[in-house]
Scaffold this motif. Structure first.
Motif, short mmCIF file in Angstrom:
data_model
loop_
_atom_site.label_atom_id
_atom_site.label_comp_id
_atom_site.label_asym_id
_atom_site.label_seq_id
_atom_site.Cartn_x
_atom_site.Cartn_y
_atom_site.Cartn_z
N ILE A 82 73.00 -28.75 113.91
CA ILE A 82 72.60 -28.70 112.49
C ILE A 82 71.29 -27.93 112.34
CG2 ILE A 82 71.81 -30.09 110.54
CD1 ILE A 82 74.79 -30.12 110.92
N PHE A 83 70.34 -28.19 113.21
CA PHE A 83 69.07 -27.48 113.12
C PHE A 83 69.23 -26.00 113.46
CE2 PHE A 83 67.26 -31.83 114.18
CZ PHE A 83 66.98 -32.11 112.86
N GLY A 84 70.20 -25.70 114.33
CA GLY A 84 70.48 -24.29 114.59
C GLY A 84 71.02 -23.58 113.37
N ILE A 85 71.88 -24.26 112.58
CA ILE A 85 72.39 -23.67 111.34
C ILE A 85 71.26 -23.49 110.34
CG2 ILE A 85 73.97 -24.02 109.41
CD1 ILE A 85 75.80 -25.54 111.30
N TYR A 86 70.37 -24.47 110.27
CA TYR A 86 69.17 -24.33 109.41
C TYR A 86 68.40 -23.06 109.77
CZ TYR A 86 68.96 -28.85 106.93
OH TYR A 86 69.17 -29.91 106.09
N PHE A 87 68.19 -22.88 111.06
CA PHE A 87 67.38 -21.76 111.52
C PHE A 87 68.06 -20.43 111.20
CE2 PHE A 87 66.14 -18.79 114.93
CZ PHE A 87 64.77 -18.76 114.73
N ILE A 88 69.38 -20.34 111.43
CA ILE A 88 70.09 -19.10 111.13
C ILE A 88 70.08 -18.80 109.64
CG2 ILE A 88 72.36 -18.00 111.23
CD1 ILE A 88 72.90 -19.56 113.79
N LEU A 89 70.28 -19.83 108.82
CA LEU A 89 70.24 -19.63 107.37
C LEU A 89 68.86 -19.18 106.89
CD1 LEU A 89 71.71 -19.90 104.63
CD2 LEU A 89 70.97 -22.30 104.57
N ALA A 90 67.82 -19.74 107.50
CA ALA A 90 66.46 -19.35 107.11
C ALA A 90 66.16 -17.91 107.50
CB ALA A 90 65.45 -20.29 107.74
N ILE A 91 66.57 -17.51 108.70
CA ILE A 91 66.34 -16.13 109.13
C ILE A 91 67.11 -15.15 108.24
CG2 ILE A 91 66.74 -14.50 111.02
CD1 ILE A 91 64.38 -16.31 111.50
N TRP A 92 68.34 -15.50 107.89
CA TRP A 92 69.13 -14.64 107.02
C TRP A 92 68.51 -14.53 105.63
CZ3 TRP A 92 73.68 -16.17 103.63
CH2 TRP A 92 74.28 -15.05 103.08
N SER A 93 67.94 -15.64 105.14
CA SER A 93 67.34 -15.62 103.81
C SER A 93 66.01 -14.87 103.78
CB SER A 93 67.13 -17.06 103.31
OG SER A 93 68.35 -17.76 103.23
N CYS A 94 65.37 -14.71 104.94
CA CYS A 94 64.10 -13.96 104.97
C CYS A 94 64.30 -12.49 104.63
CB CYS A 94 63.44 -14.10 106.33
SG CYS A 94 62.71 -15.72 106.66
N PHE A 95 65.48 -11.96 104.89
CA PHE A 95 65.76 -10.56 104.58
C PHE A 95 66.25 -10.46 103.13
CE2 PHE A 95 66.19 -10.94 109.14
CZ PHE A 95 65.44 -9.86 109.60
N PRO A 96 65.55 -9.72 102.29
CA PRO A 96 65.92 -9.67 100.86
C PRO A 96 67.24 -8.94 100.64
CG PRO A 96 64.19 -8.10 101.32
CD PRO A 96 64.38 -8.88 102.58
N SER A 97 67.94 -9.34 99.61
CA SER A 97 69.16 -8.66 99.21
C SER A 97 68.85 -7.43 98.36
CB SER A 97 70.06 -9.63 98.44
OG SER A 97 69.41 -10.07 97.25
#
Length: 340
Positions: A184-199
């Motif tokens: 679960i914490f790994g999914i949190y981390f991946i989602l956070a890294i993906w959200s750091c890059f702006p659309s």
């Protein structure tokens, strides 16, 4: 090309974070309960001894024989007191972080970059816990355990002491919940890294904000000092009334002073003012009524309806003979007692 920046908004929307929180809450409560029950040594040594009876791992008495024979001995990580205390600490810490980050996320003060840092630390802690729980036991050369302990790799029905089946299941559930929490914490981390890059839309909004900021400061002028040759910034002058020789702004205080400046009951105002100096404030055609309000004013009428010359006096008589001459002060005599 737009400059790179870290986005402060989550992608694709807010619901993935809420879904992960809904999964993390029961998982964290389960870990806190399981690790709390196991502390400090409810069944760790019992499972260790039962595995030694089955020949799966070393015995708890191996250390005593090593010390008696003057041999170095280190307790295996999977059976050490450290991992039991460590699991309790990270379970409490996980519960605290979950409560704090959920409140911060609702208040929009939990950006993805902060989430990535926090969950990276949690992932490191849970990785250590899993590494200790699944470590090997090779302290006994006759019964080496290469890999996770027996209660993880085997069924709990193989125990010699059948009263330890419940403890075996608790230890197995603790290890499984720890692995699930790490996922679960790994999914949190991946989602956070993906959200750091702006659309693409976020980049367009960022460019628009930078353009508006550039237009806001477009009125600044760069000028150079002729003496030093250094460039300085000249700020735009605000269009305020009364600034740099303009009209004074109309305020209640200005209106009150202008009104008092045109009354007839303030003879000392024009007398003690600076000679040959004109006020820059605009004048208004506001005058007091013609009815005298004070015995010191000319034309005062007493209660009998007749003008008494003895009670009338001028506060100051202005009779300068030249523009720079001093005024002649006149003090009126005290009023006489009226006779019946």
């Amino acid at each position: 090309m737009a400059k790179f920046f870290l986005s402060r908004r989550w992608r694709p929307n807010k619901w993935p974070f809420y879904i992960l929180l809904g999964i993390e809450l029961p998982l964290t409560v389960a870990l806190l309960a399981l690790f709390g029950i196991a502390a400090p040594n409810l069944y760790r040594k019992k499972l260790w001894q039962d595995g030694a009876d089955n020949g799966f791992n070393s015995s708890p008495t191996t250390g005593l024989y090593a010390i008696a024979n003057y041999k170095p001995y280190t307790t295996p990580k999977v059976w050490s007191q450290f991992i039991t205390n460590f699991n309790v600490v990270i379970a409490v810490l996980s519960m605290f972080i979950m409560l704090v980050k959920s409140i911060m996320y609702v208040l929009h003060v939990f950006p993805p970059v902060l989430s990535a840092i926090v969950h990276a630390i949690i992932i490191a802690l849970y990785s250590v816990s899993i590494a200790y729980q699944a470590s090997s036991d090779t302290s006994d050369p006759l019964h080496p355990q290469n890999g996770p302990p027996w209660y993880v790799t085997k069924s709990c029905s193989v125990t010699r002491n059948k009263s330890l089946v419940g403890y075996c299941r608790q230890a197995k559930a603790s290890f499984a919940c720890t692995c699930a929490a790490l996922g679960i914490f790994g999914i949190y981390f991946i989602l956070a890294i993906w959200s750091c890059f702006p659309s693409k839309s976020q980049r367009e909004e960022y460019e628009e904000a930078k353009r508006l900021q550039a237009e806001k400061y477009a009125g600044l002028e760069n000028i150079s000092d002729p003496k030093s040759g250094k460039a300085s910034v000249r700020y735009p002058v605000p269009d305020t009334p009364g600034f740099q020789g303009g009209l004074n702004p109309m305020t209640p205080r200005t209106l009150a002073f202008n009104t008092l400046g045109g009354t007839k009951d303030l003879p000392l105002r024009s007398h003690f003012s600076t000679p040959n100096v004109q006020s820059t404030s605009p004048t208004f055609a506001l005058r007091s009524p013609d009815i005298p309000r004070s015995p010191m004013s000319p034309g005062f009428v007493n209660r009998a309806g007749m003008e008494d010359d003895d009670t009338i006096g001028k506060a100051i008589e202005l009779s300068p003979t030249s523009p720079g001459a001093a005024p002649n002060l006149y003090f009126p005599p005290p009023p006489k007692t009226s006779k019946k």
